[in-house]
Design a protein around this motif. Sequence first.
Motif, PDB file in Angstrom:
ATOM      1  N   THR A  22       0.805  -1.220   0.000  1.00 52.91           N
ATOM      2  CA  THR A  22       0.000   0.000   0.000  1.00 52.91           C
ATOM      3  C   THR A  22       0.837   1.269   0.000  1.00 52.91           C
ATOM      4  O   THR A  22       0.371   2.329  -0.398  1.00 52.91           O
ATOM      5  CB  THR A  22      -0.912   0.023   1.234  1.00 52.91           C
ATOM      6  N   GLY A  23       2.099   1.197   0.453  1.00 56.08           N
ATOM      7  CA  GLY A  23       2.904   2.400   0.575  1.00 56.08           C
ATOM      8  C   GLY A  23       3.637   2.818  -0.675  1.00 56.08           C
ATOM      9  O   GLY A  23       4.281   3.873  -0.703  1.00 56.08           O
ATOM     10  N   ASP A  24       3.573   2.018  -1.742  1.00 55.69           N
ATOM     11  CA  ASP A  24       4.307   2.306  -2.982  1.00 55.69           C
ATOM     12  C   ASP A  24       3.352   2.900  -4.010  1.00 55.69           C
ATOM     13  O   ASP A  24       2.414   2.231  -4.454  1.00 55.69           O
ATOM     14  CB  ASP A  24       4.939   1.022  -3.520  1.00 55.69           C
ATOM     15  N   VAL A  25       3.598   4.157  -4.405  1.00 58.21           N
ATOM     16  CA  VAL A  25       2.698   4.817  -5.363  1.00 58.21           C
ATOM     17  C   VAL A  25       2.678   4.080  -6.694  1.00 58.21           C
ATOM     18  O   VAL A  25       1.692   4.147  -7.444  1.00 58.21           O
ATOM     19  CB  VAL A  25       3.131   6.294  -5.563  1.00 58.21           C
ATOM     20  N   GLY A  26       3.739   3.326  -7.013  1.00 59.17           N
ATOM     21  CA  GLY A  26       3.767   2.576  -8.262  1.00 59.17           C
ATOM     22  C   GLY A  26       2.786   1.426  -8.318  1.00 59.17           C
ATOM     23  O   GLY A  26       2.558   0.859  -9.388  1.00 59.17           O
ATOM     24  N   ASN A  27       2.196   1.074  -7.180  1.00 54.68           N
ATOM     25  CA  ASN A  27       1.218  -0.012  -7.143  1.00 54.68           C
ATOM     26  C   ASN A  27      -0.207   0.466  -7.394  1.00 54.68           C
ATOM     27  O   ASN A  27      -1.146  -0.309  -7.277  1.00 54.68           O
ATOM     28  CB  ASN A  27       1.290  -0.739  -5.794  1.00 54.68           C
ATOM     29  N   TYR A  28      -0.350   1.755  -7.709  1.00 52.94           N
ATOM     30  CA  TYR A  28      -1.658   2.322  -8.017  1.00 52.94           C
ATOM     31  C   TYR A  28      -1.652   2.876  -9.436  1.00 52.94           C
ATOM     32  O   TYR A  28      -0.689   3.493  -9.873  1.00 52.94           O
ATOM     33  CB  TYR A  28      -2.010   3.460  -7.058  1.00 52.94           C
ATOM     34  N   LYS A  29      -2.746   2.654 -10.145  1.00 51.94           N
ATOM     35  CA  LYS A  29      -2.956   3.284 -11.438  1.00 51.94           C
ATOM     36  C   LYS A  29      -4.349   3.905 -11.455  1.00 51.94           C
ATOM     37  O   LYS A  29      -5.299   3.318 -10.931  1.00 51.94           O
ATOM     38  CB  LYS A  29      -2.830   2.282 -12.590  1.00 51.94           C
ATOM     39  N   VAL A  30      -4.445   5.092 -12.052  1.00 55.41           N
ATOM     40  CA  VAL A  30      -5.733   5.778 -12.155  1.00 55.41           C
ATOM     41  C   VAL A  30      -6.105   5.888 -13.622  1.00 55.41           C
ATOM     42  O   VAL A  30      -5.283   6.300 -14.454  1.00 55.41           O
ATOM     43  CB  VAL A  30      -5.681   7.178 -11.515  1.00 55.41           C
ATOM     44  N   TYR A  31      -7.332   5.519 -13.945  1.00 56.86           N
ATOM     45  CA  TYR A  31      -7.834   5.596 -15.318  1.00 56.86           C
ATOM     46  C   TYR A  31      -9.006   6.569 -15.356  1.00 56.86           C
ATOM     47  O   TYR A  31      -9.886   6.530 -14.496  1.00 56.86           O
ATOM     48  CB  TYR A  31      -8.294   4.216 -15.804  1.00 56.86           C
ATOM     49  N   ALA A  32      -9.007   7.460 -16.351  1.00 61.81           N
ATOM     50  CA  ALA A  32     -10.047   8.486 -16.457  1.00 61.81           C
ATOM     51  C   ALA A  32     -10.842   8.306 -17.748  1.00 61.81           C
ATOM     52  O   ALA A  32     -10.269   8.103 -18.823  1.00 61.81           O
ATOM     53  CB  ALA A  32      -9.433   9.876 -16.415  1.00 61.81           C
ATOM     54  N   THR A  33     -12.150   8.349 -17.626  1.00 58.85           N
ATOM     55  CA  THR A  33     -13.038   8.359 -18.776  1.00 58.85           C
ATOM     56  C   THR A  33     -14.041   9.484 -18.602  1.00 58.85           C
ATOM     57  O   THR A  33     -14.414   9.823 -17.468  1.00 58.85           O
ATOM     58  CB  THR A  33     -13.801   7.030 -18.946  1.00 58.85           C
ATOM     59  N   GLY A  34     -14.468  10.072 -19.697  1.00 63.42           N
ATOM     60  CA  GLY A  34     -15.412  11.188 -19.614  1.00 63.42           C
ATOM     61  C   GLY A  34     -16.546  11.064 -20.615  1.00 63.42           C
ATOM     62  O   GLY A  34     -16.337  10.650 -21.763  1.00 63.42           O
ATOM     63  N   ASN A  35     -17.738  11.385 -20.162  1.00 60.10           N
ATOM     64  CA  ASN A  35     -18.918  11.514 -21.029  1.00 60.10           C
ATOM     65  C   ASN A  35     -19.423  12.938 -20.841  1.00 60.10           C
ATOM     66  O   ASN A  35     -19.923  13.293 -19.767  1.00 60.10           O
ATOM     67  CB  ASN A  35     -19.991  10.503 -20.639  1.00 60.10           C
ATOM     68  N   THR A  36     -19.240  13.732 -21.877  1.00 59.81           N
ATOM     69  CA  THR A  36     -19.475  15.166 -21.716  1.00 59.81           C
ATOM     70  C   THR A  36     -20.600  15.665 -22.605  1.00 59.81           C
ATOM     71  O   THR A  36     -21.041  14.999 -23.531  1.00 59.81           O
ATOM     72  CB  THR A  36     -18.191  15.950 -22.052  1.00 59.81           C
ATOM     73  N   GLY A  37     -21.057  16.872 -22.274  1.00 61.44           N
ATOM     74  CA  GLY A  37     -22.047  17.553 -23.107  1.00 61.44           C
ATOM     75  C   GLY A  37     -23.464  17.078 -22.919  1.00 61.44           C
ATOM     76  O   GLY A  37     -24.255  17.059 -23.862  1.00 61.44           O
ATOM     77  N   TYR A  38     -23.836  16.700 -21.694  1.00 59.12           N
ATOM     78  CA  TYR A  38     -25.220  16.290 -21.446  1.00 59.12           C
ATOM     79  C   TYR A  38     -26.107  17.524 -21.351  1.00 59.12           C
ATOM     80  O   TYR A  38     -25.850  18.460 -20.597  1.00 59.12           O
ATOM     81  CB  TYR A  38     -25.324  15.498 -20.147  1.00 59.12           C
TER      82      TYR A  38
END
Length: 252
Positions: A229-245
Amino acid sequence: MSQINVDTIKSRVGGAPSLAQGVIVGAAATFSGNVSIAGTITYDDVTNIDSVGVITARSGIDVTAGGINAVGVVTATNFVGTALSISGIGTISDLNVKAAVETVSVGSTYDLGGGKVIVECDATNGTVFTHDLANGIVGIVSLRNFPVRGNSVTTYSIIFTQLSSTPTGGIGNTTPATGIGTNITLTPSGVAGSTTSARVATASTVTLSTTASDDDIVTLAVHYNGSGTGDVGNYKVYATGNTGYRFGTVGF
């Protein structure tokens, strides 16, 4: 058959009698104190059970009020209910929750200066949040208190409301330089925080609508690979967007 009518039965020393070889058969019994039984009680309907061992119900448990308060681990092969709240660890192989509702919270904001804010999304308040861009451009998205057990993914969805007037000059995270997910702070539950950026499809940037009063939904998924848990390399963040509603023109 003989019959004995008595008010009180005591042993020779004044305590409760011992029936080591006998069996009591009766139509009804009332006990004002506690009853201790070393063997097994078999009965169709039993109320007010305080058991220090295992309770086995052959045809189900019907809780009509008050709910079930389980302190330890709950293991079930099938669960059907109208609502489910688990504060500890639950193991359920088949879950069917009717009318499940996700709580939507307003993302907390902290001023960064220059019209930008930190939007904080705390998993203890839910995983769906809102932010009105009139309250500031998002400089940093802070994702807090997500669980770090095994190989897991926690998703945060943020519903953004664009300015009431047409944004210009990148106001409201509409250009790659001010896109959502560029600067992210991760603070897992019980672990010190770290900074990172989100991965996006085709290495682009998730930007928001440039139309006034539009709604945009951005989802940030945090993957923890379980390797520490203490190693930032063990986390990945994925971003998706649905825009213009916005409201469509069909039928209006």
